[in-house]
Design a protein around this motif. Structure first.
Motif, PDB file in Angstrom:
ATOM      1  N   TRP A  57      34.469  29.420  18.311  1.00 59.48           N
ATOM      2  CA  TRP A  57      33.229  28.910  17.736  1.00 59.48           C
ATOM      3  C   TRP A  57      32.324  28.321  18.822  1.00 59.48           C
ATOM      4  CZ3 TRP A  57      31.521  30.767  13.579  1.00 59.48           C
ATOM      5  CH2 TRP A  57      32.350  31.059  12.504  1.00 59.48           C
TER       6      TRP A  57
ATOM      7  N   MET B  33      32.132  29.359  21.888  1.00 55.82           N
ATOM      8  CA  MET B  33      31.495  30.502  22.562  1.00 55.82           C
ATOM      9  C   MET B  33      30.323  31.034  21.729  1.00 55.82           C
ATOM     10  SD  MET B  33      34.582  32.645  24.440  1.00 55.82           S
ATOM     11  CE  MET B  33      35.059  33.428  22.930  1.00 55.82           C
ATOM     12  N   GLU B  34      30.482  31.075  20.414  1.00 52.27           N
ATOM     13  CA  GLU B  34      29.405  31.529  19.532  1.00 52.27           C
ATOM     14  C   GLU B  34      28.191  30.599  19.626  1.00 52.27           C
ATOM     15  OE1 GLU B  34      29.125  34.264  17.408  1.00 52.27           O
ATOM     16  OE2 GLU B  34      30.929  34.988  18.411  1.00 52.27           O
TER      17      GLU B  34
ATOM     18  N   THR C  31      24.983  23.014  23.004  1.00 54.80           N
ATOM     19  CA  THR C  31      26.405  23.082  22.642  1.00 54.80           C
ATOM     20  C   THR C  31      27.212  22.096  23.478  1.00 54.80           C
ATOM     21  OG1 THR C  31      26.228  25.387  21.942  1.00 54.80           O
ATOM     22  CG2 THR C  31      28.424  24.594  22.512  1.00 54.80           C
TER      23      THR C  31
ATOM     24  N   ALA D 236      27.443  28.600  22.071  1.00 58.86           N
ATOM     25  CA  ALA D 236      26.876  28.667  23.423  1.00 58.86           C
ATOM     26  C   ALA D 236      25.942  29.866  23.578  1.00 58.86           C
ATOM     27  CB  ALA D 236      27.995  28.717  24.467  1.00 58.86           C
ATOM     28  N   GLU D 237      26.173  30.923  22.806  1.00 56.39           N
ATOM     29  CA  GLU D 237      25.254  32.062  22.849  1.00 56.39           C
ATOM     30  C   GLU D 237      23.879  31.672  22.313  1.00 56.39           C
ATOM     31  OE1 GLU D 237      26.759  35.613  21.024  1.00 56.39           O
ATOM     32  OE2 GLU D 237      28.587  35.573  22.231  1.00 56.39           O
ATOM     33  N   VAL D 238      23.847  30.703  21.426  1.00 52.49           N
ATOM     34  CA  VAL D 238      22.578  30.232  20.863  1.00 52.49           C
ATOM     35  C   VAL D 238      21.884  29.301  21.844  1.00 52.49           C
ATOM     36  CG1 VAL D 238      21.529  28.912  18.986  1.00 52.49           C
ATOM     37  CG2 VAL D 238      23.433  30.461  18.502  1.00 52.49           C
ATOM     38  N   ASP D 239      22.632  28.314  22.376  1.00 51.55           N
ATOM     39  CA  ASP D 239      22.065  27.349  23.315  1.00 51.55           C
ATOM     40  C   ASP D 239      23.206  26.637  24.036  1.00 51.55           C
ATOM     41  OD1 ASP D 239      20.968  24.965  24.510  1.00 51.55           O
ATOM     42  OD2 ASP D 239      19.226  25.159  23.192  1.00 51.55           O
ATOM     43  N   GLN D 240      23.444  27.016  25.278  1.00 46.44           N
ATOM     44  CA  GLN D 240      24.570  26.456  26.040  1.00 46.44           C
ATOM     45  C   GLN D 240      24.448  24.954  26.235  1.00 46.44           C
ATOM     46  OE1 GLN D 240      24.553  28.784  29.651  1.00 46.44           O
ATOM     47  NE2 GLN D 240      26.126  30.167  28.856  1.00 46.44           N
TER      48      GLN D 240
ATOM     49  N   GLU E 141      15.680  32.327  16.671  1.00 44.49           N
ATOM     50  CA  GLU E 141      16.410  33.572  16.866  1.00 44.49           C
ATOM     51  C   GLU E 141      16.433  34.413  15.587  1.00 44.49           C
ATOM     52  OE1 GLU E 141      20.989  34.675  17.756  1.00 44.49           O
ATOM     53  OE2 GLU E 141      20.060  33.287  19.174  1.00 44.49           O
TER      54      GLU E 141
ATOM     55  N   SER F 175      16.965  26.457  17.702  1.00 40.43           N
ATOM     56  CA  SER F 175      17.197  27.710  18.423  1.00 40.43           C
ATOM     57  C   SER F 175      17.604  28.817  17.457  1.00 40.43           C
ATOM     58  CB  SER F 175      18.288  27.523  19.481  1.00 40.43           C
ATOM     59  OG  SER F 175      17.859  26.619  20.474  1.00 40.43           O
TER      60      SER F 175
END
Length: 114
Positions: free
Chosen positions: A53, A55-56, A65, A58-62, A106, A102
């Motif tokens: 979760w 990692m998911e 996160t 972090a794809e949106v906003d590192q 997106e 974010s």
């Protein structure tokens, strides 16, 4: 920055409790099913899923996160003072707002002409 046309909903405490209860029930079912299928404990499954979760998110906003996780760590640190926990809750909320903003950007359909 969050889209001002899409305000972040802030349910009252009672509604938050209701929402958490529903989410928790679903997570328990998923944990039970996943742990059984993998042949591991529920705790092992949760630790595995937390990484996925993260990692998911972090794809949106590192950065958001990382900020949210750091704040959560402080909130659950028994050695953290009340002042640090209050500050961590503010940082957690800001990070969540950033993640929601974010996600809104997106997920929003493209508009206008380029």
């Amino acid at each position: 920055m969050a889209d001002p046309r899409k305000p972040i909903l802030r349910p009252d405490d009672r509604e938050q409790d209701r929402i958490r209860k529903i989410a928790y029930q679903h997570l328990l079912k998923a944990t039970d099913a996943g742990a059984q299928e993998l042949g591991c404990t529920g705790a092992t499954f949760v630790v595995l899923c937390m990484g996925l979760w993260i990692m998911e998110l972090a794809e949106v906003d590192q950065k958001a996160t990382a900020s949210m996780l750091a704040a959560l760590a402080t909130l659950h640190d028994p050695a953290a003072s009340k002042t640090k926990k209050v500050r961590a809750e503010r940082k957690r909320r800001a990070a969540v707002d950033k993640l929601f903003g974010s996600l809104d950007l997106e997920m929003a359909p493209a508009e206008g002409r380029a």
